[in-house]
Structures are given as structure tokens and as C-alpha cells.
Write a protein that holds these residues in place. Sequence first.
Motif, mmCIF file in Angstrom:
data_model
loop_
_atom_site.group_PDB
_atom_site.id
_atom_site.type_symbol
_atom_site.label_atom_id
_atom_site.label_comp_id
_atom_site.label_asym_id
_atom_site.label_seq_id
_atom_site.Cartn_x
_atom_site.Cartn_y
_atom_site.Cartn_z
ATOM 1 N N GLY A 48 0.838 -1.187 0.000
ATOM 2 C CA GLY A 48 0.000 0.000 0.000
ATOM 3 C C GLY A 48 0.879 1.244 0.000
ATOM 4 N N ALA A 49 0.277 2.383 0.283
ATOM 5 C CA ALA A 49 1.029 3.646 0.244
ATOM 6 C C ALA A 49 2.160 3.666 1.256
ATOM 7 C CB ALA A 49 0.077 4.818 0.477
ATOM 8 N N ALA A 50 1.933 3.093 2.450
ATOM 9 C CA ALA A 50 2.982 3.090 3.476
ATOM 10 C C ALA A 50 4.145 2.209 3.063
ATOM 11 C CB ALA A 50 2.400 2.621 4.806
ATOM 12 N N GLY A 51 3.847 0.983 2.589
ATOM 13 C CA GLY A 51 4.910 0.067 2.208
ATOM 14 C C GLY A 51 5.710 0.552 1.021
ATOM 15 N N ILE A 52 5.011 1.047 0.009
ATOM 16 C CA ILE A 52 5.706 1.542 -1.174
ATOM 17 C C ILE A 52 6.507 2.797 -0.839
ATOM 18 C CG2 ILE A 52 5.320 2.628 -3.422
ATOM 19 C CD1 ILE A 52 3.147 0.551 -3.917
ATOM 20 N N GLY A 53 5.942 3.659 -0.014
ATOM 21 C CA GLY A 53 6.682 4.853 0.397
ATOM 22 C C GLY A 53 7.949 4.494 1.149
ATOM 23 N N ALA A 54 7.854 3.482 2.035
ATOM 24 C CA ALA A 54 9.022 3.061 2.803
ATOM 25 C C ALA A 54 10.097 2.479 1.887
ATOM 26 C CB ALA A 54 8.610 2.033 3.853
ATOM 27 N N ALA A 82 3.900 -3.125 6.855
ATOM 28 C CA ALA A 82 2.999 -2.037 6.449
ATOM 29 C C ALA A 82 1.649 -2.660 6.103
ATOM 30 C CB ALA A 82 3.576 -1.272 5.271
ATOM 31 N N VAL A 83 1.106 -3.366 7.079
ATOM 32 C CA VAL A 83 -0.200 -4.009 6.917
ATOM 33 C C VAL A 83 -1.197 -3.310 7.833
ATOM 34 C CG1 VAL A 83 0.840 -6.220 6.308
ATOM 35 C CG2 VAL A 83 0.289 -5.741 8.698
ATOM 36 N N SER A 90 4.118 7.920 6.880
ATOM 37 C CA SER A 90 4.435 6.930 7.900
ATOM 38 C C SER A 90 5.506 5.973 7.405
ATOM 39 C CB SER A 90 3.170 6.154 8.277
ATOM 40 O OG SER A 90 3.466 5.058 9.109
ATOM 41 N N GLY A 91 5.369 5.533 6.151
ATOM 42 C CA GLY A 91 6.370 4.644 5.570
ATOM 43 C C GLY A 91 7.731 5.305 5.470
ATOM 44 N N ILE A 126 5.796 5.923 -7.616
ATOM 45 C CA ILE A 126 6.633 5.899 -6.414
ATOM 46 C C ILE A 126 7.408 4.587 -6.322
ATOM 47 C CG2 ILE A 126 6.642 5.976 -3.895
ATOM 48 C CD1 ILE A 126 4.151 7.729 -4.025
ATOM 49 N N ALA A 127 6.756 3.476 -6.628
ATOM 50 C CA ALA A 127 7.415 2.166 -6.533
ATOM 51 C C ALA A 127 8.611 2.082 -7.469
ATOM 52 C CB ALA A 127 6.420 1.055 -6.847
ATOM 53 N N GLY A 128 8.498 2.666 -8.650
ATOM 54 C CA GLY A 128 9.615 2.644 -9.582
ATOM 55 C C GLY A 128 10.080 1.236 -9.872
#
Length: 492
Positions: free
Chosen positions: A54-60, A309-310, A480-481, A270-272
Motif C-alpha cells: 500500500g502507500a505506506a509500504g511503497i513509500g518506505a 505495512a499491513v 508513515s512509511g 513511487i514504486a519505480g
Amino acid sequence: MENISRRGILLGGLAAAAGIATAGIADAGAAASPSLAHAAGGDNAWDVIVVGAGAAGIGAARRLVDRNPALRVAIVEARDRIGGRMFTDRTSMGIPIERGCELVHGGPYASTYPWIQQAGFDMRMFRNNHIRLGNAPASSPTSQWHQWDSPTSWLFPLGIPAALVPYDPVGQKKPLPTVRTGEMADAYLARIGVTAANTPSGLNYRLTDDSEPLYNTAASEVAGPLRDCIRYTLHPEQAPAPEILDPNDSRYDDGDYKIIGGYDQLLHVIAGTVPVLLQTVVQEVAYTSNGVELCTSKGAMFGRRVIFAVPAGVMQRRSIAFTPGLPVPKWAAFDAFRYEDIFKCVLEFTGKVFTPRGSDDWGYAETMDGFPTTLWNASIAYPGYQGQVIVGWETGAAAKELHALPLAQKYQAVLDVVRKSAGDQGLQYHKAVLTDWANEPYSWGPYGSGGNANQMSATVSGVLFWAGMRTSTVSESYSSGVAQADLLLASL
């Protein structure tokens, strides 16, 4: 899950895994591409594994590789797509629709905006937003669409009750009656002479927008908005100017925006090139201070660090077993989290069926005595599209009531509001879609609140990190990520 019997096997693999991952950094040197290529080759050892795309995991994950290109980072995701509760559906209707989160809240001030700007996405602002009281007399201005903070929103549909005049903060300044213990807003208003049919549209909006209806709102919330309604009804010249929304003016551009073509485009950007391993369900986790082993549906994976990031609901369900167990305060924080009741139903029409105030360039249209209350324009300014996609949205106790209906009646409830809003009882929808995140296996809820935030995000044994557990917007999740990625980088 036989995590006890597997304990020796799981923990035994960690020493070797830690060595593999550490060696991987030395081999990678300064080049990012060779290390990232290991995912395609089936390598199961990584420097950091992020659980959840999700957004948090991909951002991290993106933050990690941007700050340290030598790190081998992979994302594992249980679903067959990225996004989590961001779900752009490209097959159900004539244009992409959002089954989950849909809008960029705050526009240029959202933490994700630099990515949006970099990608050059077409964003449209929800700036023509309207409310009304559908059951008000036709002679009352409040029965017509108006802005939530326009002079009309302060008015009592049937005229201000004489009993309220002494409470005018500019006149007699009599204090409002004291709220009784446990009293709800609807009961309090009725007690002081404000009937449901004579409640100002703006009062309804201020107390209940994106929250709870009056019968589920504490009476203590009423005093300020009610005094405003009394004051500006009696002294309209003192009413503040309505809010101005303008995407081209930095003073008024912090509203809600829609990315034309699908919100998920943002996460793909973002994931690239970070590897994302889809349909990989994490079942068990074994960890020591040296590293982590994940038992997944696709086999074992090893990492020096893991960012989870769940959603909190996944943790509440004990969907993932941990060896050793997580600290008791962390479990308590997860269990104290409570999800909101959210109802979102999407209807597609073959033409522009609803044009409040004569325009199809509208964002929100809220009938404050409707059910569901809120409609929004999911096809706003979509290039070349001749139809119209309208979302029916409700929260709180009213959302729970809607979810209790059979599926066909849920669609009908939204259609009835669209018909009444458009003034056309013959309208029929072309297609309909509803997603119930509360019963979705990898979510178990939309968004909510509660639980100790510090305990939820606290690092465990220096190797387990936690992001996005209790966030309610894409930008909050992304931030958050990023924050957890920075914390992790500092630990290496």
C-alpha cells in the motif's frame, strides 16, 4: 499455524540469512541495479523486506532505495495488485473507478504531491461543492443547492424559533441550556425548540460531515455551531465570507483533488523499480536481533530488517504468527484500534444525469437529510467521457445501517438519493459496484482510530519496523512509511 514446532527451523535459518544479506551489500557496491535484479532471479535473501504494497509500504521501500541504492529491498504483497485499500478498478465501468481511497486531500500540501507534480498527472479540484435539505419546504432557500458556509447554510428552514432569540450572542447573550449527561445532539436540539425539520443545513454539516449523524453526536458539540446559526440568522451582515476554493491560488488550494486516470498511477510511479512480489502471503515470522525469516505462501525469505505495512485489522486477526511473540503492549495497541463504519457505493449512468446548479463540474453534493448523505462526482472532467459516475458515501451509524441491507437495496438506496437530487424519478443506473473493506481479508476495515500510536509503531528487537497501521489518508500512510524507513536506515 505450527509456529512452535517450526521454531528451531525458522531461527536456525536466520544466522545464514544475516550473512547472505550482509554480503549482498558488499557485493552490490554503489550500483543499485544489480542488487535489485536478484528478485527476478529468485533470491530469497534481502537487506530489507517490506510487507504490504500500500502507500505506506511503497513509500518506505522507495525511501530506502533512494537514500541507500546499495540496499537490496523487496516488497511482498498478499494481493495480486499493489495499492492495498487504494484500488483503481479499470474493468467494471466505462472509466477507471476507485473502490477505495479516491482523493488527494490537501492538494499541493499533501506529502505525495511532489510525486504527482513530477509525474505530471492531471488533477481536478472539487471546488463546486454543495449542500441542501431535501425535505425542506420548496419556499425555503435551504431546499436548493448552496455552499456549506454560504449565508443560506445558517438559516432555519422554517424560520428561527422565538425561543432561540434570547441566545443571540450579540443580543441578550443568554447562555444556552446546559447539556444533560449522555444527551445526544438531536435530543438536545429538540429540547430547546429546534426540530429535525428546522435544523439549519450548515449546522447539520458542521456536526456530521464525514462523521456521525445528530442522533449519534454528543450534545456537547452543538453549542458553537448553533450560536453561529442564531447570530448570522439574526445579523446576516456579520456572517463571514464563504470559503473560496481555487487550484490556482495558494491561499485557497488546499481542498480535495482527483487524479484523472486512476489514483494507483501514483503508487506505480513511487514504486519505480523496487521489486514487488505479488500473491505472496506472509504466514509466520521468526526473528532475532540478527535478522528475520518470513514463512510465506511462496517459500522462505530472509532479511536483515522487515517493515510491516499491513493494516491494524490484519494484526488483530493474528493473521501472522511471530516467534518469539510480540511484546504485550504492542498487541494491546493493535487490539484497541477501532475501525470506522464506511459505506461507499459507485453508480455509473450513461449520461450527465445530475448537474446541480446547471453544471456537471461539481465535486460534493450533500443532502443533509438524505440517506446516504453524500454524493460525489467520480467522473469530474474526465476527458471524452459522456457518462457520469457518482459515488454514494456515508459514515458512522448510518453506514452500518446501509451495510446491513441486501446488495440490491444498497444500490437502490444510492439511486434513490441520486433521483431525488436530480429531480428525475425515472433514472436508472447502468452499472454498480460496492466494496466492503470491513470484510476484505487483507484489510478487515477501512480506517479508524484508537490504540497507542507509539506502541503500534515501536520497533521490536531492532529488526521489526511498523508503518501505516492506523493512518486514514494516502499521504499520511506514505509519510508513515518514509518515517519508518528513515528510522531503519539509522539502525544499520
